[in-house]
Design a protein around this motif. Structure first.
Motif, mmCIF file in Angstrom:
data_model
loop_
_atom_site.group_PDB
_atom_site.id
_atom_site.type_symbol
_atom_site.label_atom_id
_atom_site.label_comp_id
_atom_site.label_asym_id
_atom_site.label_seq_id
_atom_site.Cartn_x
_atom_site.Cartn_y
_atom_site.Cartn_z
ATOM 1 N N ASN A 1 -73.224 11.952 -24.817
ATOM 2 C CA ASN A 1 -73.734 13.301 -24.603
ATOM 3 C C ASN A 1 -75.252 13.319 -24.544
ATOM 4 O OD1 ASN A 1 -73.296 16.254 -24.485
ATOM 5 N ND2 ASN A 1 -74.486 16.187 -26.371
ATOM 6 N N GLU B 1 -62.686 10.707 -19.367
ATOM 7 C CA GLU B 1 -63.924 11.445 -19.090
ATOM 8 C C GLU B 1 -64.406 12.181 -20.329
ATOM 9 O OE1 GLU B 1 -63.393 13.993 -15.789
ATOM 10 O OE2 GLU B 1 -62.759 12.405 -14.411
ATOM 11 N N ARG C 1 -67.930 11.694 -22.387
ATOM 12 C CA ARG C 1 -68.822 12.805 -22.725
ATOM 13 C C ARG C 1 -69.192 12.775 -24.202
ATOM 14 N NH1 ARG C 1 -72.395 16.173 -20.208
ATOM 15 N NH2 ARG C 1 -72.826 17.895 -21.610
ATOM 16 N N GLN D 1 -69.602 15.367 -31.630
ATOM 17 C CA GLN D 1 -69.514 13.988 -31.154
ATOM 18 C C GLN D 1 -68.835 13.073 -32.172
ATOM 19 O OE1 GLN D 1 -73.772 13.442 -30.108
ATOM 20 N NE2 GLN D 1 -73.036 13.104 -28.036
ATOM 21 N N SER E 1 -71.665 8.046 -16.466
ATOM 22 C CA SER E 1 -70.371 7.917 -15.804
ATOM 23 C C SER E 1 -70.435 6.945 -14.635
ATOM 24 C CB SER E 1 -69.919 9.297 -15.313
ATOM 25 O OG SER E 1 -70.880 9.849 -14.428
ATOM 26 N N PHE F 1 -76.295 12.162 -21.211
ATOM 27 C CA PHE F 1 -76.115 13.164 -20.169
ATOM 28 C C PHE F 1 -77.222 14.205 -20.196
ATOM 29 C CE2 PHE F 1 -71.622 11.926 -19.556
ATOM 30 C CZ PHE F 1 -71.599 11.984 -18.175
#
Length: 1645
Positions: free
Chosen positions: A1622, A1614, A1618, A1312, A1632, A1625
């Protein structure tokens, strides 16, 4: 007042017997009725009534809480002498120390005849508290308060001695009014403070031009303060000569007051030299060690064994000459940097500075002369000295001089290993000792006796010896020794083809090459100790943490289980109220309440889930004759064993409760006896068939279902129970017991059982009780639940809290006393304008993406939203939703709820301590309600509450109402605010200011109730910083012996509130050789880490800092300070020593850490404790985080200049000083050095390439194969990419979650782009730290505490990072490009590639990190909108009132504002730093094809002609735009076309005539662009504005092009999302959807 704890001290202060009473004259309108000692003091000095009432309550509560400990309330009649003496010692310890220092007798030791000692002590305590309570801003000046008290206590003594009150018939004196003390004593001092604060000019003025709090307070460290004189006139008391607080020479000659610079003992000048002056011992050590290693390495062998060679040893001893020079430099700095404060110095201080300067100069002369005499064949300067001394030769003289030179250091070493002796000497007031210590110790009130005990000293000394040995070994073999041989080769090398004009013709160019090579190495040498500290502190801190987690196994005893279960259940219920768990989770987590005589410990169901089915499977598979194996398998799982025992005993309990017939009970008892006997004899599997256990479980389940079912007909219900019991009995006797019938033959009632007549008499009375139903339900769950409960609770935050609470119970912590015996404490929260409560409009207002705050929160916290709706029975209203959202933000509501858990916990603990835990008696119930208020006070210092009340703005009124609702919701909450009123005084209207304390009134009237109102001498926030002044004005309303400071972004947890009694015992829980702690450090949990990857990085970084780092700082290093909240202060210690922060503007920007500095300097001791935690929110967006880092870097820059850092650096012993340096300002300085190393490396390489030196050097094969420079720069690269910040994170996560989790987190963080983030923040630290020291301009930066992640526009990012990152990134990028174009480098070297790649990584991070971490940063439509916004911002004209966010011109003015107010030193340094940009032009022009290899100065001169022409063209265009403008736009365009064609023609002419090439044009861009920027930095005048605008256009275009290209590609956005989210998610947060704005309209509101 009915509590005996209160009654006794209340009666004590009402003892006014024998005191001379006032007698009012006729016509007096002042009430002189004296009820207690406070009224008596009021009659003497005219204190305010609000102050009297406030301090009366304050003293009563202090006495009550101290006296009640370990005393029997039944014999509680009067205060004993120990209590009053203890409080007297605590309050007057600083005053007595001050008197001792000032050679004055403390007036509290003077007791007039005819009065009780306790009565006099209470009078003195009351007097001090009244002075302190009305002192306002003067509370930051503790010795000033000591002086005021000393003078007034003397008057009290005289009044008591003559036994005649000044207001009496004998003394015809008017009665002092209730503002007399404020008007005559406090206000004059306040006016001096205010006058000096105005000279600060909002932080723009130099520190040396005005007096801050410390300057004025330190005047009272001198005996000259007694020349102020405390005067009587007409028997009234006031200060004389307080128009200005004078300094010694001004008392003699007051006419020069206005000419002086108001500094006392210290001058905070803006220079990096403060770092050398404060830590000169460290710099001397490193410089001397470096010299010694170079001398060793210079020998051909480079071996340390050459030390036995006499000639070599003689050279090595030259390090003492270097030491003498450095000591002289330190003495020169002492004189130069304090010169503006010499008028405040006593003569002996000035003499000390001058003698140290003279002695330093003498040693600098004597040692080289002695060295020259001892050397046979000297060189260099020593050769010159040899000629000067003639042919003298004496090899031993230099040795004797060294011994003489080292005598002070040897004495210091002896005192170092005897810390207690040194402490006694430093604190001694004997003249002979003071004279002996005078040379080493400046005469200062603070900073004396700070030495630790020998064991603590040994621990941190061994740590640093180990670290320094490894650091110096690494430096020698990696950084120094490999470079020595190439250095010798370069020195002997003759350069034939020097490619540049020789500016200094007589200097060998080899010297320049050596400087270019060695400069970055030297910087790395000084910086890499920070790296070694990070490694060692991580390892040792981890080991220390592991030991601290292994506490004694304080298992809960059976008799305490009932108490613990109630506390646990309240904890679980609190999490349900917070919506962290669901109803099902709550049911599984609750512990059934059990009586103290219950033999079964009932654990929460989630621990026992599926244990019974598992035990049945184990039993079913067991073979006969394996009793021991079966029992071992069951016992191997503690909770399985607990579940089996609970089921076994609960079944018996339920059956016994149901059966009325004793015969039936005997059958059951007989079966249980058979089981017990078989277990004892080891025959269980022989006498019982485990294959029948599943059938028995089915029968039991059926029976429990009957018991759980609702029933209407008792007879049918009883019949069903009877049938079920008979079925159970039949299964037991036939299917489980092998010889069941035979075993029961002995029972006389068994025949009835066989005939089916047993269990017919059923008692159903208890079935209706809740406790019965809970037992049945719990037993049914244990028998039937077959799923794993490993994911209970499902909410990660709830799991974390439960885990930490359970683990903390087994850590080492003091035993909790009874609530009545615990130390009392307060919590103080400063509030200004942060969020209080979210309104419905705020929650549903949509942003540019169509996303509302409420929708965002629902997606971020989906399980908590579900739990909330379940708790509300899916009928939630707007108010409930607003509250739910508010408790997820960083709001005042959240902070207050968390802090009020302390009171809730105390209420529960009080109830549990009552007999039978039941407050049945009315007296006990009242006491249980009153004790928490006696022990706990919570004050929110809402500075602007009065303004909100008087405002007509609807938003302000809403905020005021929200604060009022908080007070009504929490009756124990107190709110302090500053009230501003217009009052008429002597016929004129003027503003008056008050400190006011209010609480919530009756819930039905809906108003607050005013408790105390105390008038102030003026607006308190005009003098110091806003936050510390806000805390200070409310400090007088706090209570107790301890004070916890809590910020607005913090939360508390109910379960942690239980441990407050334990942690407060740490104030007494110390070894006899250690000092009592004055600040208790607590760990924090960052609750904002789940929002985004940036928030996660910051959360991990902050968590490691508040755990492993602070743990190690406290022990063994002994240099932990106060880094903010939620530390707990020894309240009495700090209110008598200047408060809980420092408030001088600008210099005390990081006000919190100065409280730790002050505490340590005044003999305090600061600890850290891991077993209790408080929640904390952090910034979650890139710009917010950068603003926070900038604020901290600014604060550290100001700390570097402060007197506190100087005194700690000088007064700590050597090794503790190292700890202090590398954990405070040294970390930021080394961050800046890391960046400077990159600059020096690249500029050095640029010089080598442009001069042709690199080509010459590389022809030497020995040098070409040497990779030492690159190897030596590897530590800098590790520091640069932030790996040192990751090490503590990894260690702490490993400790708490395991190494596998830590490794996985590390890999995810790198994926990341954590290294990009940390590299970017390195630039933030370096820029703002350096700029603060050079130019000032530091200020409080409001970072914002929102949680909605939004897209920042390109213009916003450019404004924020242009000068701090983008300019530097482009500069380093150009350096790399030029070097790659012109250089023939070590391209075959993997180490070189690593170094250059790391620098390219730094360049990329500085240029593009803000856009990579910007949500929707690569969305095409937003990119287009950002460009339009950028062009609009660049083109908008500035002017008065135009904000920087609207116009480039306004931003440009503000961005360079610091240069307008910097001093001459700052301007000169800025110009010198700007000269580096001329290097490009100087180097490149001689490599142009048009130069034809000429080395003449004319080439360089003509290049400046080109620049002048470019400037002229720029000016023509600018003037043309202004003159021609819009009206003659066609003419203006023709002018620009003509200029363009002229330039093009000249270029073509040069190309044809002189050989100008395209590569020359490209090279000229690289040469002249930096030169233009250097001119801009050097001049920075308004006429250069247009040129600066052009540069900003160029930089913005270069930044924007890659962003636009990436935005055009479809999948980049996108992928970025991410990376950023992360973590979100992984928890199903649907980021998103949030960022795209595709809001589900059907989602519940």
């Amino acid at each position: 007042m009915k509590l005996p704890e209160i009654t006794v001290p209340f009666q004590a202060i009402r003892n006014v017997e024998n005191l001379p009473m006032p007698i009012a004259h006729s016509g007096s309108d002042v009430n002189l009725y004296v009820n207690d000692i406070f009224d008596w003091l009021l009659s003497l000095y005219g204190f305010q009534k609000g102050n009297i009432a406030n301090q009366r309550e304050h003293l009563i509560l202090l006495l009550a809480n101290i006296h009640v400990r370990s005393r029997n309330l039944e014999t509680y009649y009067q205060l004993d002498s120990f209590t009053i003496q203890h409080l007297t010692d605590e309050i007057f310890k600083n005053y007595e120390s001050w008197c001792y220092y000032m050679h004055r007798e403390p007036n509290i030791k003077r007791y007039p005849q005819g009065y009780a000692v306790q009565q006099l002590q209470l009078i003195y305590i009351g007097l001090y508290l009244l002075i302190w309570g009305e002192a306002s801003n003067i509370r930051f000046m503790p010795e000033c308060i000591c002086y005021i008290f000393h003078s007034m206590a003397s008057d009290v003594f005289e009044t008591l001695s003559c036994k005649v009150h000044p207001v009496s018939d004998a003394n015809q004196t008017a009665v002092p009014d209730h503002e007399y003390f404020l008007r005559t004593v406090i206000t004059p001092i306040y006016k001096v403070l205010l006058k000096e604060a105005k000279k600060n000019k909002e932080g723009r003025a130099s520190h040396s031009t005005w007096s801050n709090y410390d300057d004025l307070n330190e005047f009272f460290w001198s005996e000259n303060c007694f020349m102020l004189r405390w005067r009587r006139e007409g028997e009234k008391y006031y200060f004389q000569h307080l128009d200005e607080i004078p300094l010694p020479n001004e008392i003699v000659n007051p006419c020069i007051i206005e000419k002086r610079k108001h500094k006392t003992n210290f001058v905070e000048g803006r220079t990096f030299l403060h770092l050398y002056r404060s830590f000169h011992r460290m710099w001397i050590f490193f410089v001397v060690a470096f010299q010694a290693m170079v001398i060793v390495a210079w020998r051909r062998s480079g071996s340390v064994y050459t030390v036995f060679d006499e000639g070599f040893l003689r050279r090595l001893l030259s390090i003492f000459i270097t030491s003498a020079v450095l000591n002289l430099f330190e003495a020169v700095l002492d004189v130069a940097l304090t010169f503006n404060a010499w008028r405040s110095f006593e003569f002996n201080q000035i003499l000390r500075y001058l003698l140290k300067l003279i002695m330093g100069a003498i040693w600098v002369v004597i040692l080289p002369i002695g060295y020259s005499i001892s050397v046979k064949n000297p060189t260099g300067v020593i050769k010159f000295l040899k000629h000067w001394t003639g042919n003298m030769q004496n090899q031993s003289l230099y040795n004797y001089l060294i011994v003489l030179y080292l005598i002070p250091d040897l004495l210091a070493t002896v005192l170092f290993v005897l810390p207690l002796l040194r402490k006694k000497l430093e604190l001694s007031n004997w003249r002979i000792v003071t004279l002996v210590m005078w040379w080493n110790q400046p005469k200062l009130y603070v900073g004396r006796g700070m030495h630790e005990d020998f064991f603590s000293l040994l621990k941190y000394t061994m740590f640093w010896i180990m670290l320094l040995v490894i650091k110096l070994t690494f430096s020698y073999f990696v950084e120094i020794f490999p470079l020595v041989r190439p250095t010798k080769e370069i020195l002997d090398m003759h350069v034939e083809n020097y490619l540049l004009y020789k500016i200094v013709p007589n200097v060998a160019h080899n010297v320049g090459a050596l400087i270019a090579i060695w400069a970055p190495i030297i910087l790395v040498y000084f910086m890499d100790a920070q790296i070694w500290y990070a490694i060692f502190s991580t390892l040792f801190g981890g080991v220390l943490g592991a030991f601290r987690h292994v506490g004694e196994d304080n298992s809960i005893e059976q008799k305490n289980m009932a108490i613990f279960s109630q506390m646990w259940n309240e904890f679980i219920c609190s999490m349900r109220e917070e919506d962290l768990i669901s109803n099902k989770d709550q049911e599984l987590l609750l512990v059934p309440c059990s009586s103290s005589d219950d033999s079964v410990i009932r654990w929460p169901l989630f621990l026992l889930a599926s244990k019974i089915p598992a035990a049945l499977n184990i039993a079913k598979d067991s073979k006969r004759k394996e009793d021991a194996k079966l029992i071992k398998l069951i016992n191997s799982d503690f909770y399985m064993h607990s579940a089996v025992v609970e089921c076994y005993k609960t079944i018996k309990c339920l059956i016994d409760g149901l059966l009325e017939d004793e015969a039936d009970k005997k059958i059951v008892l007989k079966i249980y006896d058979e089981v017990s006997n078989s277990l004892q004899q080891g025959k269980f599997l022989k006498e019982f068939k485990m294959s029948g256990m599943p059938l028995l479980s089915v029968k039991l389940e059926k029976w429990l279902k009957i018991l759980m079912a609702d029933h209407w007909d008792d007879e049918i219900y009883k019949a069903q129970i009877t049938k079920a019991l008979q079925g159970i009995m039949d299964t037991v006797t036939h299917d489980v017991m092998i010889n069941g019938q035979k075993a029961l033959q002995g029972a006389s009632v068994y025949q009835n059982s066989k005939d089916g007549q047993s269990f017919e008499k059923i008692n159903t009375q208890d079935i209706r009780h809740k406790s019965w139903k809970d037992k049945v339900s719990r037993l049914h769950f244990l028998l039937t639940f077959k799923e794993s409960a490993a994911d209970v609770p499902r909410n990660s935050e709830a799991r974390r809290r439960i885990t930490f609470f359970a683990n903390s119970l087994f850590m080492n912590m003091p035993t909790a006393p009874k609530v009545s015996d615990m130390r009392s404490f307060s919590v103080l929260t400063p509030y200004y304008s942060e969020h209080i409560l979210f309104t419905d409009d705020e929650l549903n207002k949509e942003n540019e993406d169509g996303i509302s705050t409420l929708f965002y929160l629902q997606k971020i916290y989906p399980d908590e939203w579900t739990n909330f709706r379940e708790r509300m029975h899916y009928q939630e209203n707007k108010e409930d939703i607003c509250n739910w959202a508010t408790y997820r933000g960083q709001t005042l509501f959240r902070s207050v709820r968390g802090m009020m858990y302390y009171r809730k916990a105390l209420e529960l603990q009080c109830a549990l301590e009552l007999p039978n835990h039941n407050a049945s008696r009315e007296e006990d119930s009242a006491r249980a309600q009153a004790l928490p208020d006696l022990k706990f006070t919570y004050v929110v210092s809402c500075q602007i509450y009065g303004t909100l009340k008087n405002s007509d703005d609807s938003h302000d009124q809403s905020r005021q109402r929200s604060i009022l609702d908080l007070m009504l919701m929490h009756p124990s909450l107190r709110v302090a605010y500053i009230d501003e009123r217009e009052e008429t005084v002597n016929g004129e209207s003027e503003k008056s200011f008050y400190s006011v304390l209010v609480k919530g009134g009756d819930k039905f009237d809906g108003y607050e109730r005013e408790i105390y109102r105390i008038k102030l001498p003026g607006p308190p926030t005009k003098i110091g910083g806003g936050k510390p002044e806000n805390q200070n004005h409310a400090l007088i309303f706090t209570r107790g012996e301890a004070l916890q400071t809590i910020d607005m972004n913090q939360d508390n947890y109910f379960e942690e509130a239980f441990k407050m009694r334990n942690v407060l015992e740490e104030f007494e829980h110390s070894c006899h050789w250690q000092r009592k702690p004055t600040i208790l450090g607590l760990r924090e949990h960052i609750f904002t880490g789940s929002v985004s990857s940036l928030a996660w990085f910051m959360s991990n970084q902050e968590t490691s800092f508040v755990t492993i780092s602070q743990r190690f700082l406290a022990s063994p290093l002994r240099v932990r300070f106060h880094y903010g909240h939620p530390d707990i202060f020894d309240r009495i210690f700090h209110i008598t020593r200047g408060g809980i922060s420092k408030a001088s503007k600008t210099i005390n920007l990081s006000e919190d850490i100065f409280a730790g500095f002050n505490s340590t300097l005044r003999g305090g001791y600061i600890t850290h404790h891991d077993y209790i935690q408080v929640g904390k929110g952090r910034d979650v967006g890139m710009n917010q985080i950068s603003s926070f880092e900038a604020k901290v870097a600014n604060g550290n820059g100001e700390q570097t200049l402060s007197r506190d850092v100087y005194r700690l650096g000088c007064r700590f012993d050597f090794f503790r000083m190292l700890s202090f340096y590398f954990t405070t300002v040294g970390f930021y300085f080394n961050s800046m050095v890391t960046v400077l190393t990159v600059y020096l490396f690249l500029y050095g390489r640029l010089y080598l390439v442009m001069s042709g030196m690199e080509k010459e050097i590389l022809e030497k094969s020995i040098i070409n194969q040497n990779k030492s420079l690159e190897a030596a720069l590897i530590p800098q690269s590790l520091f640069q990419v932030g790996l040192l910040l990751v090490l503590p994170m990894l260690m702490e996560i490993s400790l708490e979650k395991g190494f596998r989790t830590a490794l996985a987190d590390f890999i995810i963080m790198q994926l990341q782009l954590a290294s990009v983030f940390f590299t970017f923040q390195l630039g933030t630290k370096a820029h703002y730290f350096g700029r603060t020291i050079l130019h000032g301009g530091s200020k409080y930066r409001a970072t914002g505490r929102g949680f909605v992640v939004f897209h920042a526009k390109f213009a916003d990012n450019y404004r924020l990072y242009s000068r701090s990152h983008f300019v530097k990134g482009f500069e380093l990028g150009i350096l790399l490009v030029v070097y790659e174009v012109y250089g023939v480098s070590y391209r075959r070297s993997s180490l070189y590639l690593f170094i250059t790649c790391s620098i390219w990584f730094l360049v990329g991070s500085w240029l593009f990190a803000p856009f990579v971490f910007n949500p929707s940063g690569f969305d095409w439509q937003k990119t287009v909108d950002d460009w339009a916004d950028w062009k609009r911002w660049m083109g908008f004209r500035g002017g008065i009132g135009i904000q920087p966010e609207k116009s480039w011109e306004s931003w440009w003015e503000r961005e360079h504002e610091h240069l307008k107010y910097t001093n001459i030193r700052g301007r000169v340094l800025e110009i010198i730093l700007a000269l580096r940009f001329f290097v490009y032009q100087y180097g490149i022009v001689y490599h142009l094809d048009i130069a034809h290899h000429s080395r003449s100065w004319r080439v360089y001169g003509l290049s400046w002609g080109v620049i002048a022409a470019a400037f002229l063209l720029s000016k023509i265009v600018s003037v043309g735009r202004q003159l021609l403008g819009i009206e003659l736009e066609l003419v203006f365009r023709m002018l620009k076309a003509f200029l363009f064609l002229a330039c093009l023609g000249i270029t073509i002419l040069l190309s044809k005539t002189y050989g100008l090439t395209i590569s020359d044009l490209l090279a000229a861009v690289l040469a002249f662009l930096p030169t233009g920027w250097g001119i801009l930095l050097g001049l920075m005048r308004n006429f250069m504005k247009e040129m600066s605008r052009a540069y900003d256009y160029i930089m913005a275009l270069l930044l924007f092009m890659p962003i636009a290209i990436l935005s055009w590609l479809p999948s980049v956005s996108e992928f970025q999302t991410r990376i950023l989210f992360n973590q979100a998610f992984s928890r199903g947060l649907q980021i998103s959807i949030i960022l795209a704005g595709r809001k589900d309209k059907s989602s519940p509101k």
